[in-house]
Scaffold this motif. Structure first.
Motif, PDB file in Angstrom:
ATOM      1  N   ILE A  12       0.855  -1.195   0.000  1.00  0.00           N
ATOM      2  CA  ILE A  12       0.000   0.000   0.000  1.00  0.00           C
ATOM      3  C   ILE A  12       0.888   1.241   0.000  1.00  0.00           C
ATOM      4  N   SER A  13       0.617   2.136  -0.935  1.00  0.00           N
ATOM      5  CA  SER A  13       1.384   3.378  -1.012  1.00  0.00           C
ATOM      6  C   SER A  13       0.465   4.522  -1.423  1.00  0.00           C
ATOM      7  N   TYR A  14       0.940   5.735  -1.226  1.00  0.00           N
ATOM      8  CA  TYR A  14       0.198   6.902  -1.681  1.00  0.00           C
ATOM      9  C   TYR A  14       0.180   6.931  -3.208  1.00  0.00           C
ATOM     10  N   THR A  15      -0.911   7.405  -3.760  1.00  0.00           N
ATOM     11  CA  THR A  15      -0.986   7.577  -5.211  1.00  0.00           C
ATOM     12  C   THR A  15      -0.363   8.918  -5.596  1.00  0.00           C
ATOM     13  N   GLY A  16      -0.246   9.146  -6.882  1.00  0.00           N
ATOM     14  CA  GLY A  16       0.340  10.397  -7.357  1.00  0.00           C
ATOM     15  C   GLY A  16       1.578  10.126  -8.183  1.00  0.00           C
ATOM     16  N   ARG A  34      13.130  24.645 -11.276  1.00  0.00           N
ATOM     17  CA  ARG A  34      12.404  25.913 -11.274  1.00  0.00           C
ATOM     18  C   ARG A  34      11.129  25.816 -12.113  1.00  0.00           C
ATOM     19  N   CYS A  35      11.141  24.950 -13.123  1.00  0.00           N
ATOM     20  CA  CYS A  35       9.952  24.782 -13.973  1.00  0.00           C
ATOM     21  C   CYS A  35       8.763  24.282 -13.159  1.00  0.00           C
ATOM     22  N   PHE A  36       9.020  23.503 -12.130  1.00  0.00           N
ATOM     23  CA  PHE A  36       7.933  22.953 -11.332  1.00  0.00           C
ATOM     24  C   PHE A  36       7.263  24.004 -10.449  1.00  0.00           C
ATOM     25  N   SER A  37       7.863  25.170 -10.379  1.00  0.00           N
ATOM     26  CA  SER A  37       7.213  26.252  -9.643  1.00  0.00           C
ATOM     27  C   SER A  37       5.894  26.640 -10.289  1.00  0.00           C
ATOM     28  N   ALA A  38       5.765  26.362 -11.600  1.00  0.00           N
ATOM     29  CA  ALA A  38       4.552  26.740 -12.329  1.00  0.00           C
ATOM     30  C   ALA A  38       3.522  25.619 -12.365  1.00  0.00           C
ATOM     31  N   VAL A  39       3.857  24.454 -11.819  1.00  0.00           N
ATOM     32  CA  VAL A  39       2.936  23.314 -11.831  1.00  0.00           C
ATOM     33  C   VAL A  39       2.081  23.367 -10.570  1.00  0.00           C
ATOM     34  N   LYS A  40       0.785  23.528 -10.752  1.00  0.00           N
ATOM     35  CA  LYS A  40      -0.112  23.772  -9.630  1.00  0.00           C
ATOM     36  C   LYS A  40      -0.169  22.588  -8.669  1.00  0.00           C
ATOM     37  N   ASN A  41      -0.313  21.370  -9.205  1.00  0.00           N
ATOM     38  CA  ASN A  41      -0.509  20.197  -8.363  1.00  0.00           C
ATOM     39  C   ASN A  41       0.812  19.479  -8.105  1.00  0.00           C
ATOM     40  N   SER A  42       1.818  20.241  -7.689  1.00  0.00           N
ATOM     41  CA  SER A  42       3.144  19.673  -7.502  1.00  0.00           C
ATOM     42  C   SER A  42       3.742  20.103  -6.175  1.00  0.00           C
ATOM     43  N   HIS A  43       4.433  19.159  -5.545  1.00  0.00           N
ATOM     44  CA  HIS A  43       5.266  19.508  -4.401  1.00  0.00           C
ATOM     45  C   HIS A  43       6.529  20.203  -4.907  1.00  0.00           C
ATOM     46  N   ALA A 117      -4.404  15.430  11.058  1.00  0.00           N
ATOM     47  CA  ALA A 117      -5.778  15.197  10.609  1.00  0.00           C
ATOM     48  C   ALA A 117      -6.342  16.389   9.838  1.00  0.00           C
ATOM     49  N   GLN A 118      -5.744  17.558   9.994  1.00  0.00           N
ATOM     50  CA  GLN A 118      -6.232  18.756   9.316  1.00  0.00           C
ATOM     51  C   GLN A 118      -5.675  18.895   7.893  1.00  0.00           C
ATOM     52  N   ILE A 119      -4.703  18.087   7.559  1.00  0.00           N
ATOM     53  CA  ILE A 119      -4.096  18.166   6.233  1.00  0.00           C
ATOM     54  C   ILE A 119      -5.022  17.508   5.217  1.00  0.00           C
ATOM     55  N   LYS A 120      -5.309  18.203   4.126  1.00  0.00           N
ATOM     56  CA  LYS A 120      -6.223  17.665   3.116  1.00  0.00           C
ATOM     57  C   LYS A 120      -5.619  16.437   2.440  1.00  0.00           C
ATOM     58  N   PRO A 121      -6.441  15.411   2.165  1.00  0.00           N
ATOM     59  CA  PRO A 121      -5.946  14.165   1.558  1.00  0.00           C
ATOM     60  C   PRO A 121      -5.216  14.385   0.236  1.00  0.00           C
ATOM     61  N   GLU A 122      -5.670  15.355  -0.552  1.00  0.00           N
ATOM     62  CA  GLU A 122      -5.029  15.582  -1.850  1.00  0.00           C
ATOM     63  C   GLU A 122      -3.585  16.074  -1.705  1.00  0.00           C
ATOM     64  N   SER A 123      -3.218  16.552  -0.526  1.00  0.00           N
ATOM     65  CA  SER A 123      -1.848  17.007  -0.303  1.00  0.00           C
ATOM     66  C   SER A 123      -0.848  15.857  -0.366  1.00  0.00           C
ATOM     67  N   PHE A 124      -1.328  14.635  -0.096  1.00  0.00           N
ATOM     68  CA  PHE A 124      -0.451  13.466  -0.111  1.00  0.00           C
ATOM     69  C   PHE A 124      -0.314  12.872  -1.515  1.00  0.00           C
ATOM     70  N   MET A 125      -1.117  13.347  -2.459  1.00  0.00           N
ATOM     71  CA  MET A 125      -1.193  12.706  -3.772  1.00  0.00           C
ATOM     72  C   MET A 125      -0.699  13.595  -4.902  1.00  0.00           C
ATOM     73  N   LYS A 126       0.023  14.631  -4.569  1.00  0.00           N
ATOM     74  CA  LYS A 126       0.535  15.551  -5.580  1.00  0.00           C
ATOM     75  C   LYS A 126       1.696  14.925  -6.353  1.00  0.00           C
ATOM     76  N   ILE A 127       2.039  15.579  -7.450  1.00  0.00           N
ATOM     77  CA  ILE A 127       3.241  15.207  -8.190  1.00  0.00           C
ATOM     78  C   ILE A 127       4.456  15.468  -7.295  1.00  0.00           C
ATOM     79  N   LEU A 128       5.331  14.480  -7.230  1.00  0.00           N
ATOM     80  CA  LEU A 128       6.529  14.630  -6.406  1.00  0.00           C
ATOM     81  C   LEU A 128       7.776  14.615  -7.299  1.00  0.00           C
ATOM     82  N   PRO A 129       8.413  15.765  -7.521  1.00  0.00           N
ATOM     83  CA  PRO A 129       9.667  15.792  -8.287  1.00  0.00           C
ATOM     84  C   PRO A 129      10.846  15.475  -7.358  1.00  0.00           C
ATOM     85  N   ILE A 130      11.646  14.481  -7.743  1.00  0.00           N
ATOM     86  CA  ILE A 130      12.811  14.089  -6.954  1.00  0.00           C
ATOM     87  C   ILE A 130      14.063  14.297  -7.797  1.00  0.00           C
ATOM     88  N   VAL A 131      15.010  15.032  -7.260  1.00  0.00           N
ATOM     89  CA  VAL A 131      16.257  15.303  -7.964  1.00  0.00           C
ATOM     90  C   VAL A 131      17.281  14.228  -7.609  1.00  0.00           C
TER      91      VAL A 131
END
Length: 237
Positions: A12-16, A34-43, A117-131
């Motif tokens: 079981i893992s988070y989606t995204g 820096r390009c990911f600064s413009a991506v709305k649904n991205s960490h 518990a106050q963190i919205k569920p969609e916060s865990f499912m964003k695009i995750l860029p890893i360098v």
């Protein structure tokens, strides 16, 4: 201690989506970040050295496939969770990965004062860029660990323009505790993992020649790697 007979597993893992920003040190990964600064649904992009180290160790047969896959899943899930709740975020102003350089920094600062518990569920499912740094084909372990193949941004630069940068730093491998490159023992030295195929020549060379050997070898590996990658999931820049 008795050896574990069963395989390691994490079902079981988070989606995204996961995006790997890969390339030689100095090849322009900062621009991709820096390009990911413009991506709305991205960490904001993060560095995960332990992810690189697990992939490399598995590639050389030092970590079993089941353990490597389970560890990759754990590392990525923990990264998503920590970012969502603003744990271990980087506030260093001068760092490239600082949250203060990210347009949505206020959201992450606000999360510092919230209960989990106050963190919205969609916060865990964003695009995750890893360098990551010059992983190329060793990163296939990540593909095996994820249900959806990661997207890749491969940063490439002409080797000539990398030489001075690499020359100024290469001597730190295996000699400076502030360097986190995985090394292997060879004679009386500890050499960087990417020199393994040419370890005899590399060990006999001076720092200037080592720089040329490393850049040439890694550039060829990346060219081979790009040639076999799925064009729909890979961007070369």
């Amino acid at each position: 201690m008795q050896a574990l007979n069963n395989t390691f597993s994490r079902s079981i893992s988070y989606t995204g989506e996961i995006v790997l920003i890969d390339g030689l040190t100095g090849s322009g990964k900062t621009i991709a970040m820096r390009c990911f600064s413009a991506v709305k649904n991205s960490h904001p992009p993060i560095f995960k050295y332990v992810l690189e180290q697990v992939c490399i160790a598995n590639y050389f047969g030092k970590i079993s496939k089941d353990a490597g896959v389970a560890l990759v899943k754990l590392i990525i899930d923990q990264a998503k969770y920590d970012l969502a709740i603003s744990r271990e975020i980087n506030f260093r102003i001068t760092d490239l990965s600082s949250i203060l350089k990210f347009p949505n920094r206020l959201r992450y600062i606000q999360n510092l004062f919230k209960d989990d518990a106050q963190i919205k569920p969609e916060s865990f499912m964003k695009i995750l860029p890893i360098v990551v740094h010059q992983l190329h084909k060793t990163s296939f372990l990540i593909d095996e660990a994820l249900d959806t193949k990661p997207k890749r941004i491969i940063c490439m630069r002409h080797p000539i323009y990398l030489y001075d940068h690499w020359l100024s730093y290469l001597h730190n491998h295996g000699k400076n505790p502030r360097d986190f490159t995985l090394t292997f023992a060879y004679g009386s030295e500890e050499l960087p993992w990417f020199s393994f195929e040419q370890k005899k020549l590399y060990s006999k060379s001076n720092n200037e020649d080592r720089t040329a050997i490393a850049i040439a070898s890694l550039t060829n590996h990346f060219l081979d790697f790009v040639s076999i990658m799925d064009v729909e999931n890979t961007i070369v820049m």
